[in-house]
Design a protein around this motif. Structure first.
Motif, PDB file in Angstrom:
ATOM      1  N   THR A   1       0.846  -1.189   0.000  1.00 29.57           N
ATOM      2  CA  THR A   1       0.000   0.000   0.000  1.00 29.57           C
ATOM      3  C   THR A   1       0.878   1.235   0.000  1.00 29.57           C
ATOM      4  O   THR A   1       1.878   1.298   0.705  1.00 29.57           O
ATOM      5  CB  THR A   1      -0.912   0.021   1.244  1.00 29.57           C
ATOM      6  OG1 THR A   1      -0.096  -0.037   2.396  1.00 29.57           O
ATOM      7  CG2 THR A   1      -1.884  -1.142   1.227  1.00 29.57           C
ATOM      8  N   THR A   2       0.512   2.181  -0.816  1.00 36.61           N
ATOM      9  CA  THR A   2       1.259   3.419  -0.925  1.00 36.61           C
ATOM     10  C   THR A   2       0.579   4.484  -0.082  1.00 36.61           C
ATOM     11  O   THR A   2      -0.611   4.736  -0.242  1.00 36.61           O
ATOM     12  CB  THR A   2       1.316   3.894  -2.393  1.00 36.61           C
ATOM     13  OG1 THR A   2       1.898   2.870  -3.177  1.00 36.61           O
ATOM     14  CG2 THR A   2       2.118   5.157  -2.527  1.00 36.61           C
ATOM     15  N   ILE A   3       1.336   5.081   0.817  1.00 37.70           N
ATOM     16  CA  ILE A   3       0.810   6.185   1.610  1.00 37.70           C
ATOM     17  C   ILE A   3       1.018   7.454   0.810  1.00 37.70           C
ATOM     18  O   ILE A   3       2.126   7.744   0.368  1.00 37.70           O
ATOM     19  CB  ILE A   3       1.513   6.281   2.976  1.00 37.70           C
ATOM     20  CG1 ILE A   3       1.186   5.050   3.800  1.00 37.70           C
ATOM     21  CG2 ILE A   3       1.093   7.544   3.702  1.00 37.70           C
ATOM     22  CD1 ILE A   3       1.893   4.997   5.125  1.00 37.70           C
ATOM     23  N   ARG A   4      -0.042   8.184   0.602  1.00 34.84           N
ATOM     24  CA  ARG A   4       0.031   9.418  -0.176  1.00 34.84           C
ATOM     25  C   ARG A   4      -0.269  10.581   0.753  1.00 34.84           C
ATOM     26  O   ARG A   4      -1.350  10.677   1.314  1.00 34.84           O
ATOM     27  CB  ARG A   4      -0.996   9.360  -1.301  1.00 34.84           C
ATOM     28  CG  ARG A   4      -0.883  10.491  -2.269  1.00 34.84           C
ATOM     29  CD  ARG A   4      -0.843   9.999  -3.687  1.00 34.84           C
ATOM     30  NE  ARG A   4      -0.484  11.098  -4.540  1.00 34.84           N
ATOM     31  CZ  ARG A   4      -1.205  11.480  -5.580  1.00 34.84           C
ATOM     32  NH1 ARG A   4      -2.281  10.824  -5.919  1.00 34.84           N
ATOM     33  NH2 ARG A   4      -0.817  12.505  -6.292  1.00 34.84           N
ATOM     34  N   LEU A   5       0.710  11.470   0.918  1.00 36.64           N
ATOM     35  CA  LEU A   5       0.518  12.633   1.786  1.00 36.64           C
ATOM     36  C   LEU A   5      -0.478  13.602   1.163  1.00 36.64           C
ATOM     37  O   LEU A   5      -0.532  13.761  -0.057  1.00 36.64           O
ATOM     38  CB  LEU A   5       1.837  13.354   2.026  1.00 36.64           C
ATOM     39  CG  LEU A   5       2.882  12.615   2.850  1.00 36.64           C
ATOM     40  CD1 LEU A   5       4.146  13.455   2.961  1.00 36.64           C
ATOM     41  CD2 LEU A   5       2.350  12.275   4.230  1.00 36.64           C
TER      42      LEU A   5
END
Length: 87
Positions: A6-10
């Motif tokens: 999973t990519t955490i996107r700020l």
């Protein structure tokens, strides 16, 4: 079975200049752009580009749909007092 990464996107919660209430709008932060609360950035709205103030940095947002365009032009730096330029 492998688990998908999973990519955490700020995201940045921003406030428009004309707002009188505490409502904020979330915009994704482009990769490589470092922001902090108080920074001014440009975002796209229905009426075109506008400058907004970052009020909070979030690790993710379900409300963000658009990305911040870029940092707003910084104010010109004031010359050092008494000609002390520290080259």
């Amino acid at each position: 079975m492998t688990e998908a990464a999973t990519t955490i996107r700020l995201a940045a919660a921003v406030k428009f200049k004309w707002q009188k209430d505490d409502k904020t709008y979330d915009y994704f932060i482009p990769e490589g752009l470092e922001l902090a609360p108080g920074d001014k950035v440009l975002v796209e709205t229905k009426r075109g580009e506008t400058e907004v103030e970052v009020v909070e940095i979030k690790t993710d947002s379900e409300r963000a749909e658009k990305e911040i365009l870029r940092r707003a032009d910084p104010k010109p730096e004031q010359p050092a007092p008494n000609g002390d330029w520290n080259f």
